[in-house]
Design a protein around this motif. Structure first.
Motif, PDB file in Angstrom:
ATOM      1  N   SER A 174       0.858  -1.191   0.000  1.00 36.55           N
ATOM      2  CA  SER A 174       0.000   0.000   0.000  1.00 36.55           C
ATOM      3  C   SER A 174       0.888   1.233   0.000  1.00 36.55           C
ATOM      4  O   SER A 174       1.837   1.309   0.791  1.00 36.55           O
ATOM      5  N   PRO A 196     -11.291   1.411 -11.110  1.00 35.69           N
ATOM      6  CA  PRO A 196     -11.016  -0.010 -10.924  1.00 35.69           C
ATOM      7  C   PRO A 196     -10.582  -0.626 -12.254  1.00 35.69           C
ATOM      8  O   PRO A 196     -11.107  -0.255 -13.308  1.00 35.69           O
ATOM      9  N   ASN A 208      -5.503  -2.992  -6.547  1.00 38.59           N
ATOM     10  CA  ASN A 208      -6.348  -3.920  -5.789  1.00 38.59           C
ATOM     11  C   ASN A 208      -7.407  -3.172  -4.991  1.00 38.59           C
ATOM     12  O   ASN A 208      -8.558  -3.589  -4.907  1.00 38.59           O
ATOM     13  N   ASP A 209      -6.997  -2.038  -4.424  1.00 40.80           N
ATOM     14  CA  ASP A 209      -7.959  -1.289  -3.621  1.00 40.80           C
ATOM     15  C   ASP A 209      -7.500   0.175  -3.510  1.00 40.80           C
ATOM     16  O   ASP A 209      -6.313   0.471  -3.700  1.00 40.80           O
ATOM     17  N   ASN A 221      -8.213   3.521  -0.857  1.00 40.65           N
ATOM     18  CA  ASN A 221      -8.837   4.094   0.338  1.00 40.65           C
ATOM     19  C   ASN A 221      -8.289   5.498   0.518  1.00 40.65           C
ATOM     20  O   ASN A 221      -7.127   5.651   0.915  1.00 40.65           O
ATOM     21  N   LEU A 272     -11.465  -6.448  -6.614  1.00 36.90           N
ATOM     22  CA  LEU A 272     -11.918  -6.053  -5.272  1.00 36.90           C
ATOM     23  C   LEU A 272     -12.423  -4.599  -5.270  1.00 36.90           C
ATOM     24  O   LEU A 272     -13.508  -4.312  -4.759  1.00 36.90           O
ATOM     25  N   TYR A 273     -11.657  -3.719  -5.868  1.00 36.54           N
ATOM     26  CA  TYR A 273     -12.055  -2.298  -5.886  1.00 36.54           C
ATOM     27  C   TYR A 273     -13.314  -2.109  -6.736  1.00 36.54           C
ATOM     28  O   TYR A 273     -14.191  -1.306  -6.405  1.00 36.54           O
ATOM     29  N   LYS A 288     -16.231  -3.170  -4.644  1.00 31.06           N
ATOM     30  CA  LYS A 288     -16.461  -2.132  -3.623  1.00 31.06           C
ATOM     31  C   LYS A 288     -17.287  -0.978  -4.197  1.00 31.06           C
ATOM     32  O   LYS A 288     -18.235  -0.508  -3.580  1.00 31.06           O
ATOM     33  N   GLU A 302     -12.218 -10.305   2.470  1.00 32.33           N
ATOM     34  CA  GLU A 302     -12.444  -8.898   2.114  1.00 32.33           C
ATOM     35  C   GLU A 302     -13.618  -8.753   1.150  1.00 32.33           C
ATOM     36  O   GLU A 302     -14.358  -7.786   1.198  1.00 32.33           O
TER      37      GLU A 302
END
Ligand code: FES
Length: 243
Positions: free
Chosen positions: A22, A31, A53-54, A56, A115-116, A119, A142
């Motif tokens: 990260s 995404p 992957n994600d 935030n 994953l993103y 989300k 997750e």
């Protein structure tokens, strides 16, 4: 898109040979997009393409498997060190184009870029994850944290359903299907969707040296001629690919 030095916030062991790094990245990311990553010591020549992957806030994460010198070196980096990031690159998924309930299918490391997407899709997404066995499963929990419907399939039945994930997707229930994983899995899904007139998008993986359409190393054969996975993709309509 810019090349910047980014501070590493975490570089976690996920499972045997798989890590998640990260980094701070103050940029808008879709995404399915990816970045080219390089260590500052130039210990490997070409940057490594890693899909997002994600996201935030200002933190972007990449799930990766150690497969060669570059990813091996990245796996040794620590919190607080810096990494060079170039991106975001590629087209990514267009959320607004995905109609109705969306089946999102990931196979093996192909679970990383979805994953993103899941989300952002929220309750519009129903998730199908396929792995070889329970020892090679990543980030299942997750997905379960963000989606009410997650079906897990292992080839040997050591966790969840047994067999191939492609056999557990009730395709006709969906308006849209998105897939990322082994080519054989995406091909099967894309062909089924084309036959049944279901909207389908796949995220392709190719070797990438430049990531911006210069080296011609990431060719994708499509019905509209040759395209580049890095620039025209990596997301393509399943129908347009010549498998
Ligand atoms: Fe160089 Fe796509 S990676 S053209």
């Amino acid at each position: 898109m810019k090349i910047v030095k980014n501070r590493i916030l975490k570089n976690q062991f996920v499972s045997e040979g798989v890590y998640r790094i990260s980094v701070e990245a103050d940029t808008q990311v879709k995404p399915g997009q990816f970045f080219m990553l390089k260590t500052l010591d130039n210990s490997f020549l070409l940057p490594r393409p890693l899909s997002v992957n994600d996201v935030n806030g200002n933190t972007v994460s990449f799930l990766y498997r150690v497969e060669g010198k570059g990813t091996k070196k990245i796996s040794t980096l620590h919190e607080g060190e810096e990494l060079q990031l170039f991106g975001p690159l590629g087209n990514g998924f267009d959320i607004n184009d995905l109609k109705g309930t969306v089946a999102v299918v990931g196979g093996g490391m192909g679970v990383a870029p979805i994953l993103y997407l899941v989300k952002l899709l929220g309750q519009k997404a129903e998730v199908y994850l396929g792995y070889k066995d329970s020892a090679n499963m990543y980030i299942c929990q997750e997905f379960k944290n963000i989606s009410e419907k997650v079906v897990v399939v292992t080839e040997d039945g050591s966790f969840g359903e047994k067999g191939l994930v492609t056999d557990y997707v009730p395709y006709n229930k969906y308006t849209s299907v998105v897939a990322c994983g082994p080519e054989i899995m995406m091909r099967k899904i894309a062909e089924h969707c084309t036959e049944n007139e279901i909207q389908c998008y796949v995220s392709l993986e190719r070797r990438m040296a430049c990531g911006m359409g210069v080296c011609l190393g990431c060719n994708v054969e499509t019905k509209a001629g040759n395209k580049k996975a890095c620039k025209d993709g990596p997301v393509f309509s399943g129908e347009e690919i010549i498998w």
